[in-house]
Scaffold this active site. Structure first.
Site, PDB file in Angstrom:
ATOM      1  N   ARG A  25       0.854  -1.167   0.046  1.00 14.15           N
ATOM      2  CA  ARG A  25      -0.053  -0.023   0.005  1.00 14.15           C
ATOM      3  C   ARG A  25       0.742   1.189   0.036  1.00 14.15           C
ATOM      4  O   ARG A  25       0.520   2.209  -0.905  1.00 14.15           O
ATOM      5  CB  ARG A  25      -0.904   0.029   1.190  1.00 14.15           C
ATOM      6  CG  ARG A  25      -1.955  -1.157   1.047  1.00 14.15           C
ATOM      7  CD  ARG A  25      -2.963  -1.093   2.225  1.00 14.15           C
ATOM      8  NE  ARG A  25      -2.028  -1.510   3.381  1.00 14.15           N
ATOM      9  CZ  ARG A  25      -2.335  -1.093   4.900  1.00 14.15           C
ATOM     10  NH1 ARG A  25      -3.597  -0.623   5.000  1.00 14.15           N
ATOM     11  NH2 ARG A  25      -1.364  -1.260   5.739  1.00 14.15           N
ATOM     12  N   ASN A  49      -6.113  -2.744   2.143  1.00 14.85           N
ATOM     13  CA  ASN A  49      -5.930  -4.388   2.388  1.00 14.85           C
ATOM     14  C   ASN A  49      -7.522  -4.832   2.541  1.00 14.85           C
ATOM     15  O   ASN A  49      -8.478  -4.162   3.198  1.00 14.85           O
ATOM     16  CB  ASN A  49      -5.083  -4.747   3.818  1.00 14.85           C
ATOM     17  CG  ASN A  49      -3.761  -4.327   3.356  1.00 14.85           C
ATOM     18  OD1 ASN A  49      -3.368  -4.388   2.307  1.00 14.85           O
ATOM     19  ND2 ASN A  49      -3.184  -4.602   4.660  1.00 14.85           N
TER      20      ASN A  49
END
EC number: 3.6.1.7
Length: 89
Positions: free
Chosen positions: A18, A36
């Site tokens: 990320r 996520n």
């Protein structure tokens, strides 16, 4: 301006995917977010030029060095007009 929903599967959580995606997006001038998912994947919503979105999708196929990407699913979505690129929890 285009928008894409990108789902990346494989070993993509716990490997700074990320944060690395956010860095890539900022370099490419892409707006949106990533997070996520409970199934172990990373979901990315990205808006930008076709060229820059293609560059982000291409990067997603390998991701950061510790990632092991199995699949990248991409679909076109409606542009929402995001201000920046954030990591959602």
């Amino acid at each position: 301006m285009q928008a894409k929903r990108i789902k990346v599967t494989g070993k993509v959580q716990g490997v700074y995917f990320r944060a690395s995606t956010q860095e890539q997006a900022k370099q490419l001038g892409i707006k949106g977010w990533c997070k996520n998912e409970s199934d172990g994947s990373v979901l990315i919503i990205a808006e930008g030029s076709e060229e820059n979105l293609n560059a982000l999708v291409s990067w997603c196929h390998h991701g950061p060095s510790n990632a092991s990407v199995e699949n990248v699913l991409v679909e076109s979505i409606v542009v929402s007009g995001f201000e920046g690129f954030e990591i959602k929890r």
